[in-house]
Design a protein around this motif. Structure first.
Motif, short mmCIF file in Angstrom:
data_model
loop_
_atom_site.label_atom_id
_atom_site.label_comp_id
_atom_site.label_asym_id
_atom_site.label_seq_id
_atom_site.Cartn_x
_atom_site.Cartn_y
_atom_site.Cartn_z
N ARG A 65 0.97 -1.29 -0.03
CA ARG A 65 0.18 -0.11 -0.04
C ARG A 65 1.06 1.12 -0.03
NH1 ARG A 65 -4.26 0.71 -1.09
NH2 ARG A 65 -5.24 2.33 0.71
N SER A 112 0.53 3.97 -3.46
CA SER A 112 0.74 5.49 -2.18
C SER A 112 1.22 6.67 -3.12
CB SER A 112 -0.24 4.93 -1.37
OG SER A 112 0.88 5.11 -0.48
N ALA A 134 -0.72 10.10 -3.07
CA ALA A 134 -1.39 10.21 -1.95
C ALA A 134 -0.20 11.28 -1.26
CB ALA A 134 -1.21 8.68 -0.38
N GLN A 157 -0.32 10.00 4.90
CA GLN A 157 -0.70 8.66 4.76
C GLN A 157 0.54 7.57 4.12
OE1 GLN A 157 -3.59 7.25 5.41
NE2 GLN A 157 -2.39 5.64 4.14
N ARG A 158 0.61 8.03 3.81
CA ARG A 158 2.55 7.60 2.99
C ARG A 158 2.71 6.64 4.52
NH1 ARG A 158 5.55 7.82 -1.48
NH2 ARG A 158 5.43 5.85 -1.91
N TYR A 163 1.20 4.06 6.61
CA TYR A 163 1.62 2.82 5.86
C TYR A 163 2.57 2.28 6.39
CZ TYR A 163 -2.25 3.31 2.95
OH TYR A 163 -3.61 3.35 1.83
#
Length: 139
Positions: free
Chosen positions: A21, A25, A28, A32-33, A36
């Motif tokens: 993910r 991403s 993104a 958010q990265r 993960y």
């Protein structure tokens, strides 16, 4: 017939899912990265290879972003990883970022826990209950 998966297999599958993910991403938001990678760290923290790899990816990402303080912190974390496993001092739930104390146990944020739950549900074999009930500490 229900297929069972060992806790180590589930852990590895969830860890790999989170790194995948992160890799996919790229468009993104940066935060958010990072979530993960933080979630992958929490999931893989109790296994040396996974733990090391999480910090290595964090280092690479920090360097890619030009975040020198985070990169320096990740170099230090890479050194501490082996020591932590040798002395069995791994602070559960710690997200692994340079901005948090390396030896402090933590309760991951709601966002990090949501990433972990997503990974557990996505990698759960069909017909097996309980992915949403498993915490990272159970791995």
């Amino acid at each position: 017939m229900t297929m069972t998966q060992s806790p180590q297999s589930r852990q590895r599958a969830a860890y790999d899912y989170l790194l995948q993910r992160w890799r996919t991403s790229v468009d993104a938001p940066t935060e958010q990265r990072w979530r993960y990678l933080e979630a992958a760290h929490v999931v893989g923290q109790n296994r040396l290879g996974l733990h090391w790899r999480a910090h290595w990816q964090m280092l690479r990402f920090a360097r890619q972003l030009g975040d020198a303080p985070e990169a320096r912190g990740q170099w230090a974390r890479l050194g501490l990883t082996l020591v932590g496993h040798l002395v069995r001092r791994l602070p559960q739930g710690n997200i692994g970022r340079a901005s948090v104390p390396a030896l402090r146990p933590m309760v991951p944020s709601v966002a990090v826990r949501a990433c972990i739950t997503e990974a557990m549900q996505a990698t759960q074999p069909p017909g097996t209950p309980g992915a949403q009930e498993m915490s990272p500490i159970d791995l």
